[in-house]
Design a protein around this motif. Structure first.
Motif, PDB file in Angstrom:
ATOM      1  N   ALA A  37       0.844  -1.203   0.000  1.00 27.13           N
ATOM      2  CA  ALA A  37       0.000   0.000   0.000  1.00 27.13           C
ATOM      3  C   ALA A  37       0.879   1.252   0.000  1.00 27.13           C
ATOM      4  N   GLY A  38       1.959   1.217   0.771  1.00 26.04           N
ATOM      5  CA  GLY A  38       2.883   2.362   0.816  1.00 26.04           C
ATOM      6  C   GLY A  38       3.538   2.587  -0.546  1.00 26.04           C
ATOM      7  N   LEU A  39       3.876   1.502  -1.234  1.00 23.06           N
ATOM      8  CA  LEU A  39       4.474   1.633  -2.577  1.00 23.06           C
ATOM      9  C   LEU A  39       3.517   2.332  -3.529  1.00 23.06           C
ATOM     10  N   THR A  40       2.228   1.941  -3.437  1.00 28.53           N
ATOM     11  CA  THR A  40       1.235   2.566  -4.325  1.00 28.53           C
ATOM     12  C   THR A  40       1.155   4.062  -4.051  1.00 28.53           C
ATOM     13  N   GLY A  41       1.197   4.448  -2.771  1.00 24.86           N
ATOM     14  CA  GLY A  41       1.172   5.868  -2.420  1.00 24.86           C
ATOM     15  C   GLY A  41       2.348   6.603  -3.040  1.00 24.86           C
ATOM     16  N   THR A  42       3.521   6.010  -2.987  1.00 24.54           N
ATOM     17  CA  THR A  42       4.708   6.663  -3.567  1.00 24.54           C
ATOM     18  C   THR A  42       4.593   6.741  -5.090  1.00 24.54           C
ATOM     19  N   ARG A  43       4.150   5.626  -5.707  1.00 29.82           N
ATOM     20  CA  ARG A  43       4.021   5.626  -7.178  1.00 29.82           C
ATOM     21  C   ARG A  43       3.042   6.714  -7.631  1.00 29.82           C
ATOM     22  N   GLU A  44       1.906   6.826  -6.917  1.00 23.05           N
ATOM     23  CA  GLU A  44       0.903   7.817  -7.323  1.00 23.05           C
ATOM     24  C   GLU A  44       1.462   9.232  -7.201  1.00 23.05           C
ATOM     25  N   ARG A  45       2.238   9.484  -6.137  1.00 22.64           N
ATOM     26  CA  ARG A  45       2.804  10.835  -5.979  1.00 22.64           C
ATOM     27  C   ARG A  45       3.799  11.136  -7.095  1.00 22.64           C
ATOM     28  N   ILE A  46       4.585  10.123  -7.472  1.00 17.44           N
ATOM     29  CA  ILE A  46       5.543  10.332  -8.577  1.00 17.44           C
ATOM     30  C   ILE A  46       4.790  10.600  -9.879  1.00 17.44           C
ATOM     31  N   GLU A  47       3.755   9.808 -10.131  1.00 17.06           N
ATOM     32  CA  GLU A  47       3.005   9.982 -11.381  1.00 17.06           C
ATOM     33  C   GLU A  47       2.266  11.325 -11.395  1.00 17.06           C
ATOM     34  N   ASP A  48       1.748  11.746 -10.232  1.00 12.52           N
ATOM     35  CA  ASP A  48       1.082  13.069 -10.155  1.00 12.52           C
ATOM     36  C   ASP A  48       2.060  14.185 -10.532  1.00 12.52           C
ATOM     37  N   GLY A  49       3.344  13.970 -10.242  1.00 17.00           N
ATOM     38  CA  GLY A  49       4.361  14.980 -10.577  1.00 17.00           C
ATOM     39  C   GLY A  49       4.897  14.805 -11.992  1.00 17.00           C
ATOM     40  N   GLY A  50       4.319  13.886 -12.754  1.00 16.00           N
ATOM     41  CA  GLY A  50       4.733  13.696 -14.150  1.00 16.00           C
ATOM     42  C   GLY A  50       5.863  12.691 -14.316  1.00 16.00           C
ATOM     43  N   GLY A  51       6.243  11.982 -13.239  1.00 16.88           N
ATOM     44  CA  GLY A  51       7.342  11.014 -13.332  1.00 16.88           C
ATOM     45  C   GLY A  51       6.848   9.596 -13.605  1.00 16.88           C
ATOM     46  N   LYS A  52       7.823   8.691 -13.715  1.00 15.61           N
ATOM     47  CA  LYS A  52       7.491   7.287 -13.997  1.00 15.61           C
ATOM     48  C   LYS A  52       8.006   6.401 -12.871  1.00 15.61           C
ATOM     49  N   ALA A  53       7.152   5.483 -12.391  1.00 15.24           N
ATOM     50  CA  ALA A  53       7.564   4.593 -11.301  1.00 15.24           C
ATOM     51  C   ALA A  53       6.816   3.271 -11.397  1.00 15.24           C
ATOM     52  N   HIS A  54       7.424   2.239 -10.827  1.00 15.50           N
ATOM     53  CA  HIS A  54       6.856   0.884 -10.868  1.00 15.50           C
ATOM     54  C   HIS A  54       7.022   0.274  -9.489  1.00 15.50           C
TER      55      HIS A  54
END
Ligand SMILES: NC(=O)c1ccc[n+]([C@@H]2O[C@H](COP(=O)([O-])OP(=O)(O)OC[C@H]3O[C@@H](n4cnc5c(N)ncnc54)[C@H](O)[C@@H]3O)[C@@H](O)[C@H]2O)c1
Length: 250
Positions: A37-54
């Motif tokens: 769940a914590g990983l999803t939170g981090t991924r969403e924040r990165i994507e909201d900032g226009g970045g890419k994460a997995h």
């Protein structure tokens, strides 16, 4: 194609701040942690900032899982340019208070984990002829901290591992650097304070350990990771860099 960075412990605290910073620096980030769940939170924040994460949810103490996830990262995203080992745990205990189980778990997460991720990732970096490994150690790896016997041993070991990797692979284009934070305001520290008999007094005592009289922020550690991993950090290798608000100067 963006360069790839792997960040462990990316679900929380310093790992999350590091992942966000690396994404802002232009890396495509592989986020590794036990906490899905914590990983999803981090991924969403990165994507909201226009970045890419997995997201890659796994226990870093499991050698088979570390091997297979590293291969998956290499195949699906690309060979990592940067590996940041952030995941860690602590137990508040002197040697006499430390159980066999706690000793093994702290050493497994804080020292064997970075060994396993490095062993899996190094061949990919060697193939390309470049790579940076950043290990988040602690001031506890440099000085003794009260009732943190296993933790201090694990972090001193991680600094030793960092130097050994630097010595073995500098000529291969690989750098390996340890960062030693003082007390940093993260979820981990929040839990320690919440469980203290007087949380406000405990917080004040923790802040007073730094010459600056305050706790550090995860972003202040992430900024050092970013500098070390980037081109301006190219002459830094095998070092244990202290980011502690002056805690170990006194
Ligand atoms: N916060 C501080 O004051 C401080 C000071 C010096 C060093 N550090 C180091 O910084 C690192 C991060 O600390 P933090 O304060 O952000 O902690 P944190 O608890 O907020 O985050 C640690 C993360 O590591 C993950 N993790 C733990 N065991 C794992 C495992 N076996 N496999 C995969 N993931 C695992 C946790 O799920 C968590 O998301 C640790 O290595 C810690 O020792 C922290």
């Amino acid at each position: 194609m963006s360069p790839v960075a792997v960040v462990t412990g990316a679900a929380s605290g310093i790992g999350r701040a590091t992942a966000l910073t690396m994404a802002r620096d232009g890396y495509e980030v592989a986020l590794v942690d036990l906490d899905g769940a914590g990983l999803t939170g981090t991924r969403e924040r990165i994507e909201d900032g226009g970045g890419k994460a997995h997201e890659f949810a796994l226990d870093l103490c499991d050698p088979l899982a570390v091997g297979s996830v590293t291969r998956e990262i290499a195949v699906t995203i690309g060979a990592p340019e940067v590996l940041v080992n952030v995941a860690g745990i602590g137990v508040a205990a002197t040697v006499l208070e430390t159980s066999d189980e706690d000793w093994s778990r702290v050493l497994a997460v804080n020292l064997t984990g970075p060994f396993l991720t490095t062993r899996a990732t190094l061949p990919l970096m060697l193939d390309r002829g470049s790579g940076v490994i950043v290990n988040i150690a602690s001031v506890g790896g440099l000085v003794g901290l009260a009732r943190r016997a296993a933790y201090c041993a694990s972090k001193a070991g991680l600094i030793g591992l960092t130097r050994a990797i630097a010595v073995d692979h500098a000529r291969d284009g690989i750098r390996c650097v340890a960062i030693c934070p003082g007390t940093v305001e993260t979820e981990w520290i929040g839990k320690i304070l919440a469980n203290a008999p007087d949380p406000a007094a405990a917080r004040e005592a923790m802040a007073a350990r730094q010459l600056d009289g305050r706790l550090g922020t995860p972003d202040e550690v992430a900024a050092m990771v970013s500098f070390v991993a980037g081109p301006e950090g190219r002459f830094i290798n095998g070092a244990a860099l202290v980011v502690d608000g002056g805690m170990t100067a006194a």
